[in-house]
Design an enzyme around this catalytic site. Structure first.
Site, short mmCIF file in Angstrom:
data_model
loop_
_atom_site.label_atom_id
_atom_site.label_comp_id
_atom_site.label_asym_id
_atom_site.label_seq_id
_atom_site.Cartn_x
_atom_site.Cartn_y
_atom_site.Cartn_z
N HIS A 58 0.85 -1.19 0.00
CA HIS A 58 0.00 0.00 0.00
C HIS A 58 0.89 1.25 0.00
O HIS A 58 2.10 1.16 0.22
CB HIS A 58 -0.89 0.00 1.23
CG HIS A 58 -2.07 -0.92 1.13
ND1 HIS A 58 -3.11 -0.86 2.01
CD2 HIS A 58 -2.37 -1.90 0.26
CE1 HIS A 58 -4.02 -1.77 1.69
NE2 HIS A 58 -3.58 -2.43 0.63
N GLU A 60 1.27 3.79 2.08
CA GLU A 60 1.97 4.10 3.31
C GLU A 60 3.12 3.12 3.55
O GLU A 60 4.19 3.52 4.02
CB GLU A 60 1.00 4.06 4.50
CG GLU A 60 -0.12 5.08 4.41
CD GLU A 60 -1.37 4.57 3.70
OE1 GLU A 60 -2.44 5.13 3.94
OE2 GLU A 60 -1.28 3.61 2.90
N SER A 85 -7.70 7.72 3.87
CA SER A 85 -7.74 7.20 5.24
C SER A 85 -7.03 5.85 5.30
O SER A 85 -7.32 4.96 4.50
CB SER A 85 -9.20 7.05 5.66
OG SER A 85 -9.32 6.61 6.99
N CYS A 87 -5.84 2.13 5.91
CA CYS A 87 -6.47 0.86 6.22
C CYS A 87 -5.90 0.32 7.54
O CYS A 87 -4.96 0.89 8.11
CB CYS A 87 -6.24 -0.14 5.08
SG CYS A 87 -4.53 -0.75 5.01
N CYS A 90 -2.04 -0.35 7.33
CA CYS A 90 -1.22 0.86 7.34
C CYS A 90 -1.33 1.59 8.67
O CYS A 90 -0.35 2.15 9.15
CB CYS A 90 -1.59 1.75 6.16
SG CYS A 90 -1.23 0.95 4.57
N ASP A 150 -8.07 -4.41 -3.44
CA ASP A 150 -7.12 -3.68 -2.63
C ASP A 150 -7.58 -3.59 -1.18
O ASP A 150 -6.76 -3.62 -0.26
CB ASP A 150 -6.90 -2.27 -3.20
CG ASP A 150 -5.69 -1.60 -2.58
OD1 ASP A 150 -4.56 -2.13 -2.74
OD2 ASP A 150 -5.85 -0.56 -1.91
#
Length: 156
Positions: A58, A60, A85, A87, A90, A150
């Site tokens: 991802h 981040e 925002s 997940c 992350c 995802d």
């Protein structure tokens, strides 16, 4: 918390937006991130799950990986910027490294672990950035199956 962005916050979020655009131009998911410490961007990245065939890359996570190994004291002074925002995965990475502050571009298209982050003492700044909203909305409309993959949802 929702507030006006400082100049550093705007710069950090703009780096994350640039990364999101790069990710989309590569055929991936338009989520970008940046890590700033003491006013300096030390890491940047974007969701690379599609490009790398990765289960976990991802935005981040890519950003943290690109920042390289840092001492715990550096993370404790950091702000993580993300276009969307974060997940649960992350959010967990931010908690693991003790990152005390996260600037979130948008949480309209997806709401991650914000309540949990706040319950653990992380300061959240919700930018409500229209560019971030529009990037994700356009992507979700164009690629709903990829988006569901995802975030770990079944396609309908």
């Amino acid at each position: 918390m929702t507030s006006e962005l400082s100049a550093d916050d705007r710069r950090g979020l703009d780096v994350a937006i640039d990364e999101a655009r790069i990710g989309r131009s590569e055929g991936g998911i338009p989520i970008g991130s940046a890590l700033m410490i003491d006013g300096e961007v030390v890491g940047r990245g974007h969701n690379r799950r599609v490009q790398s065939g990765s289960a976990i890359l991802h935005g981040e996570i890519d950003c943290l990986e690109n920042a390289g190994r840092l001492p715990a004291s550096a993370y404790r002074r950091a702000t993580l910027y993300t276009t969307l925002s974060p997940c649960d995965m992350c959010s967990g990475a931010a908690l693991l490294f003790g990152i005390p502050r996260i600037v979130i571009g948008e949480n309209v298209n997806f709401m991650g672990g914000e309540a949990y982050l706040e319950s653990r003492g992380v300061e959240l700044v919700r930018a409500h950035d229209q560019i971030c909203v529009d990037l994700m909305a356009a992507f979700i409309a164009a690629e709903p199956d990829l988006w569901n993959e995802d975030i770990g949802e079944s396609s309908t």
